[in-house]
Design a protein around this motif. Structure first.
Motif, PDB file in Angstrom:
ATOM      1  N   THR A   1      -4.218  13.801 -13.901  1.00  0.00           N
ATOM      2  CA  THR A   1      -5.358  13.949 -13.004  1.00  0.00           C
ATOM      3  C   THR A   1      -5.151  13.091 -11.762  1.00  0.00           C
ATOM      4  O   THR A   1      -4.342  12.149 -11.757  1.00  0.00           O
ATOM      5  N   TYR A   2      -5.904  13.393 -10.711  1.00  0.00           N
ATOM      6  CA  TYR A   2      -5.785  12.607  -9.486  1.00  0.00           C
ATOM      7  C   TYR A   2      -6.118  11.128  -9.704  1.00  0.00           C
ATOM      8  O   TYR A   2      -5.374  10.245  -9.240  1.00  0.00           O
ATOM      9  N   PRO A   3      -7.198  10.794 -10.409  1.00  0.00           N
ATOM     10  CA  PRO A   3      -7.459   9.364 -10.656  1.00  0.00           C
ATOM     11  C   PRO A   3      -6.340   8.694 -11.439  1.00  0.00           C
ATOM     12  O   PRO A   3      -5.988   7.539 -11.164  1.00  0.00           O
ATOM     13  N   ASP A   4      -5.758   9.402 -12.417  1.00  0.00           N
ATOM     14  CA  ASP A   4      -4.662   8.819 -13.191  1.00  0.00           C
ATOM     15  C   ASP A   4      -3.425   8.589 -12.330  1.00  0.00           C
ATOM     16  O   ASP A   4      -2.711   7.584 -12.484  1.00  0.00           O
ATOM     17  N   LEU A   5      -3.157   9.512 -11.411  1.00  0.00           N
ATOM     18  CA  LEU A   5      -2.035   9.327 -10.490  1.00  0.00           C
ATOM     19  C   LEU A   5      -2.236   8.071  -9.652  1.00  0.00           C
ATOM     20  O   LEU A   5      -1.307   7.266  -9.471  1.00  0.00           O
ATOM     21  N   ALA A   6      -3.457   7.901  -9.134  1.00  0.00           N
ATOM     22  CA  ALA A   6      -3.751   6.717  -8.325  1.00  0.00           C
ATOM     23  C   ALA A   6      -3.607   5.437  -9.145  1.00  0.00           C
ATOM     24  O   ALA A   6      -3.043   4.441  -8.681  1.00  0.00           O
ATOM     25  N   LEU A   7      -4.094   5.460 -10.374  1.00  0.00           N
ATOM     26  CA  LEU A   7      -4.010   4.270 -11.230  1.00  0.00           C
ATOM     27  C   LEU A   7      -2.566   3.910 -11.556  1.00  0.00           C
ATOM     28  O   LEU A   7      -2.197   2.726 -11.573  1.00  0.00           O
ATOM     29  N   GLU A   8      -1.735   4.898 -11.817  1.00  0.00           N
ATOM     30  CA  GLU A   8      -0.336   4.611 -12.142  1.00  0.00           C
ATOM     31  C   GLU A   8       0.406   4.053 -10.935  1.00  0.00           C
ATOM     32  O   GLU A   8       1.225   3.138 -11.065  1.00  0.00           O
ATOM     33  N   LEU A   9       0.116   4.579  -9.758  1.00  0.00           N
ATOM     34  CA  LEU A   9       0.726   4.019  -8.555  1.00  0.00           C
ATOM     35  C   LEU A   9       0.227   2.601  -8.305  1.00  0.00           C
ATOM     36  O   LEU A   9       0.975   1.732  -7.847  1.00  0.00           O
ATOM     37  N   ASN A  10      -1.028   2.348  -8.624  1.00  0.00           N
ATOM     38  CA  ASN A  10      -1.616   1.021  -8.443  1.00  0.00           C
ATOM     39  C   ASN A  10      -0.963  -0.027  -9.351  1.00  0.00           C
ATOM     40  O   ASN A  10      -1.023  -1.225  -9.077  1.00  0.00           O
ATOM     41  N   GLN A  11      -0.330   0.407 -10.415  1.00  0.00           N
ATOM     42  CA  GLN A  11       0.403  -0.532 -11.263  1.00  0.00           C
ATOM     43  C   GLN A  11       1.636  -1.091 -10.559  1.00  0.00           C
ATOM     44  O   GLN A  11       2.155  -2.141 -10.939  1.00  0.00           O
ATOM     45  N   LEU A  12       2.097  -0.389  -9.515  1.00  0.00           N
ATOM     46  CA  LEU A  12       3.269  -0.827  -8.760  1.00  0.00           C
ATOM     47  C   LEU A  12       2.909  -1.518  -7.455  1.00  0.00           C
ATOM     48  O   LEU A  12       3.677  -2.350  -6.964  1.00  0.00           O
ATOM     49  N   CYS A  13       1.757  -1.152  -6.856  1.00  0.00           N
ATOM     50  CA  CYS A  13       1.355  -1.669  -5.544  1.00  0.00           C
ATOM     51  C   CYS A  13      -0.075  -2.209  -5.616  1.00  0.00           C
ATOM     52  O   CYS A  13      -0.852  -1.821  -6.483  1.00  0.00           O
ATOM     53  N   GLN A  14      -0.419  -3.039  -4.656  1.00  0.00           N
ATOM     54  CA  GLN A  14      -1.774  -3.582  -4.617  1.00  0.00           C
ATOM     55  C   GLN A  14      -2.814  -2.489  -4.403  1.00  0.00           C
ATOM     56  O   GLN A  14      -3.906  -2.535  -4.970  1.00  0.00           O
TER      57      GLN A  14
ATOM     58  N   ILE B   1       0.861  -1.188   0.000  1.00  0.00           N
ATOM     59  CA  ILE B   1       0.000   0.000   0.000  1.00  0.00           C
ATOM     60  C   ILE B   1       0.893   1.233   0.000  1.00  0.00           C
ATOM     61  O   ILE B   1       1.797   1.360   0.831  1.00  0.00           O
ATOM     62  N   VAL B   2       0.646   2.158  -0.928  1.00  0.00           N
ATOM     63  CA  VAL B   2       1.390   3.406  -0.954  1.00  0.00           C
ATOM     64  C   VAL B   2       0.431   4.569  -0.747  1.00  0.00           C
ATOM     65  O   VAL B   2      -0.675   4.585  -1.299  1.00  0.00           O
ATOM     66  N   PHE B   3       0.858   5.533   0.080  1.00  0.00           N
ATOM     67  CA  PHE B   3       0.114   6.765   0.317  1.00  0.00           C
ATOM     68  C   PHE B   3       0.934   7.933  -0.234  1.00  0.00           C
ATOM     69  O   PHE B   3       2.136   8.021   0.008  1.00  0.00           O
ATOM     70  N   ALA B   4       0.273   8.830  -0.958  1.00  0.00           N
ATOM     71  CA  ALA B   4       0.950  10.014  -1.489  1.00  0.00           C
ATOM     72  C   ALA B   4      -0.045  11.161  -1.534  1.00  0.00           C
ATOM     73  O   ALA B   4      -1.203  10.958  -1.911  1.00  0.00           O
ATOM     74  N   ASN B   5       0.403  12.365  -1.147  1.00  0.00           N
ATOM     75  CA  ASN B   5      -0.476  13.503  -1.411  1.00  0.00           C
ATOM     76  C   ASN B   5      -0.257  13.962  -2.851  1.00  0.00           C
ATOM     77  O   ASN B   5       0.561  13.402  -3.590  1.00  0.00           O
ATOM     78  N   GLU B   6      -1.010  14.961  -3.293  1.00  0.00           N
ATOM     79  CA  GLU B   6      -0.952  15.336  -4.710  1.00  0.00           C
ATOM     80  C   GLU B   6       0.431  15.824  -5.126  1.00  0.00           C
ATOM     81  O   GLU B   6       0.888  15.542  -6.244  1.00  0.00           O
ATOM     82  N   ASP B   7       1.137  16.538  -4.234  1.00  0.00           N
ATOM     83  CA  ASP B   7       2.469  17.032  -4.577  1.00  0.00           C
ATOM     84  C   ASP B   7       3.454  15.884  -4.760  1.00  0.00           C
ATOM     85  O   ASP B   7       4.274  15.888  -5.682  1.00  0.00           O
TER      86      ASP B   7
END
Length: 280
Positions: free
Chosen positions: A228-241, A211-217
């Motif tokens: 976009t915020y959803p795209d940022l979350a999706l790209e991080l999700n490619q690395l973590c569950q 699990i990774v947590f990141a603020n927008e910055d």
């Protein structure tokens, strides 16, 4: 022992820092240097000068990124412990007692020979928080201090991103947590952390982190400023569950299995009794 039978829901890992908070005008930030809204380190003389200039305006509370998360879990009734190095002064004793009174186990704190870590948290009128830190004893935490026994009986390990400034220590912790069959989460902590650890971060997220947590910055510093915020979350999700992108007053976006769920911000938690901000 199965993970479900382990007594500790979480072990937090990071710097046990005594926070000094102050409301300041934007003009004050020029006295501590660096960028607004992030975290940078001060040496001991610079920290003492800054604290002295704010004497009478400061509110002192035990803090630290992973420690705050761990204490919040304790206040919610979860059994937790913490791994970090306290100092040799009264601030360290106050910190240990506060963590124990909050419901946390203190058996895995280490003891150092320097004063306790301190963080000056400067809040400007726009509610932005700028942090300047002197790590003191916390900086002396080393791989030699930490063994597999520290992760015994823990189901989950939560790391603060500031550990990434010490790659050797971070990898030692991650390998031991995995060896102990803990699930692992990482809060990226600040955009400065992301910039400093960019070369290792993709491998660390893909190899060790659930699990990774990141603020927008932080997310934009890692993945690009125009997403976009959803795209940022999706790209991080490619690395973590699971990936959580926190966006302040807009709440957060949680990505899992390539699906994004927007989460509105709670105004107040009934048990913790204060407002949450996505940047914290």
């Amino acid at each position: 022992m199965s993970s479900s039978s382990r007594p500790f829901a979480c072990i937090g890992i990071g710097a046990p820092i005594m926070d000094s908070l102050a409301q300041v005008p934007d003009s004050f930030l020029s006295q501590v240097g660096g960028a607004k809204g992030g975290m940078e380190y001060l040496d001991t003389p610079a920290m003492e000068k800054a604290l002295l200039s704010l004497q009478g305006q400061l509110h002192h509370v035990p803090g630290g990124s992973a420690a705050n998360t761990t204490q919040a879990l304790a206040q919610l009734g979860q059994p937790v412990t913490f791994l970090g190095k306290l100092g040799n002064d009264s601030a360290a004793e106050i910190y240990r007692n506060h963590f124990q009174q909050a419901g946390g186990d203190v058996s895995r704190f280490k003891q150092g020979d320097l004063p306790n870590a301190r963080c000056l948290s400067l809040v400007t009128p726009d509610s932005q928080r700028t942090m300047r830190t002197n790590l003191g004893a916390a900086l002396t935490l080393s791989p030699q201090d930490i063994t597999l026994a520290d992760f015994q009986d823990c189901r989950h390990a939560h790391l603060e991103g500031y550990l990434l400034f010490n790659p050797e220590l971070t990898l030692h912790i991650l390998k031991l947590a995995r060896q102990a069959h803990c699930t692992i989460s990482l809060d990226l902590a600040s955009f400065e952390v992301v910039q400093a650890a960019r070369e290792q971060l993709t491998d660390i997220l893909g190899t060790y982190i659930d699990i990774v947590f990141a603020n927008e910055d932080e997310a934009k510093a890692f993945l690009g400023p125009d997403k976009t915020y959803p795209d940022l979350a999706l790209e991080l999700n490619q690395l973590c569950q699971v990936a959580a992108v926190k966006v302040g007053k807009d709440g957060s976006f949680i990505a899992r299995d390539a699906q994004v769920t927007p989460i509105p911000p709670p105004k107040r938690h009934p048990r913790l009794g204060h407002h949450w901000r996505g940047r914290c």
